[in-house]
Design a protein around this motif. Structure first.
Motif, PDB file in Angstrom:
ATOM      1  N   LEU A 159      -4.699  -5.737  -2.519  1.00  0.00           N
ATOM      2  CA  LEU A 159      -5.418  -4.573  -1.996  1.00  0.00           C
ATOM      3  C   LEU A 159      -6.325  -3.942  -3.047  1.00  0.00           C
ATOM      4  O   LEU A 159      -7.352  -3.344  -2.711  1.00  0.00           O
TER       5      LEU A 159
ATOM      6  N   THR B  68      -1.732  -3.742   4.109  1.00  0.00           N
ATOM      7  CA  THR B  68      -1.178  -2.411   3.871  1.00  0.00           C
ATOM      8  C   THR B  68       0.140  -2.237   4.612  1.00  0.00           C
ATOM      9  O   THR B  68       1.134  -1.755   4.057  1.00  0.00           O
TER      10      THR B  68
ATOM     11  N   VAL C 190      -1.803   3.541  -2.408  1.00  0.00           N
ATOM     12  CA  VAL C 190      -2.421   2.505  -1.574  1.00  0.00           C
ATOM     13  C   VAL C 190      -3.239   3.108  -0.443  1.00  0.00           C
ATOM     14  O   VAL C 190      -4.427   2.797  -0.274  1.00  0.00           O
ATOM     15  N   VAL C 191      -2.614   3.969   0.342  1.00  0.00           N
ATOM     16  CA  VAL C 191      -3.325   4.541   1.485  1.00  0.00           C
ATOM     17  C   VAL C 191      -4.502   5.392   1.019  1.00  0.00           C
ATOM     18  O   VAL C 191      -5.604   5.328   1.586  1.00  0.00           O
TER      19      VAL C 191
ATOM     20  N   LEU D 189      -7.402   3.103   0.086  1.00  0.00           N
ATOM     21  CA  LEU D 189      -8.090   2.541   1.241  1.00  0.00           C
ATOM     22  C   LEU D 189      -8.967   3.582   1.926  1.00  0.00           C
ATOM     23  O   LEU D 189     -10.106   3.302   2.310  1.00  0.00           O
TER      24      LEU D 189
END
Length: 224
Positions: free
Chosen positions: A115, A129, A210-211, A214
């Protein structure tokens, strides 16, 4: 081969993270129906083996070293089937858990690295994800399985005394990682509580890192 079959195959090849995510969710849905008999447990072993194979395949698409995933995944596959036929053997359960936990954590690391390896968001990265999140939950479920073998009585639950089933531990893992707190399984020994706290931190960090990345990349692309 028909055109629809070719299209399906192309989608599967292009989106292995989606296949991994789907396989894990299918395994979760199938578990309550198959865990009551030896045949059912054998089928679960096959499903578990398939999930491991798909995970290795997904890791091959990432910058992580695929041979490491294979090195961890092959013995995990073997003990997945062995435990299906010997679910009450503590030694087998412990070895299986100690093989699966690092394997799934490595897969999650590889997918998170996937990612972060570029500055654009692809469809497969969106699937990754979700897949990475569920892989972490599976990894901690195996950690809990090992914990209750090493420290009996680590968890109590609404279903009565005794060891929690792996599915109960998976449920605990998902509710802990998502911070919803709906599990009827409770860690009661200090060692178990320590690992649960680590998973709580992992869940928060996953969302934060991570979120947020993104979302940030998506917003930045739209602003160009």
């Amino acid at each position: 081969m028909t055109r629809s079959a070719r299209e399906t195959g192309r989608v599967v090849v292009q989106h292995p993270s989606a296949v991994l995510l789907a396989a894990q969710l299918v395994a979760v849905l199938a578990y309550p129906f198959l865990d009551e008999s030896t045949t059912g447990r054998a089928l679960l072993g096959v499903v578990g083996t398939a999930v491991v194979l798909i995970a290795v395949w997904a890791v091959r698409r990432t910058p992580a070293l695929s041979w490491v995933a294979a090195l961890l995944g092959v013995p995990a596959m073997v003990f997945t089937v062995v435990e299906a036929f010997h679910p009450g053997n503590d030694a087998i359960v412990l070895v299986n858990a100690l093989l699966h936990a690092p394997f799934y954590f490595f897969v999650s690391y590889a997918m998170i690295r996937y990612l972060f390896h570029d500055d654009r968001v692809t469809r497969d990265e969106l699937y990754a994800t979700g897949a990475a999140f569920t892989v972490v939950a599976w990894g901690f479920a195996y950690v809990y399985a090992a914990v209750q073998v090493v420290w009996p009585g680590s968890f109590i639950g609404a279903s009565g005394p005794g060891d929690r089933s792996w599915f109960e531990l998976l449920f605990l893992s998902f509710t802990t990682l998502t911070s919803v707190g709906l599990s009827d399984v409770t860690p009661v020994l200090p060692n178990a509580r320590s690992f649960v706290m680590v998973e709580q931190v992992a869940g928060v960090l996953y969302v934060a890192l991570v979120v947020a990345r993104l979302v940030g990349l998506t917003v930045a692309r739209k602003a160009r």
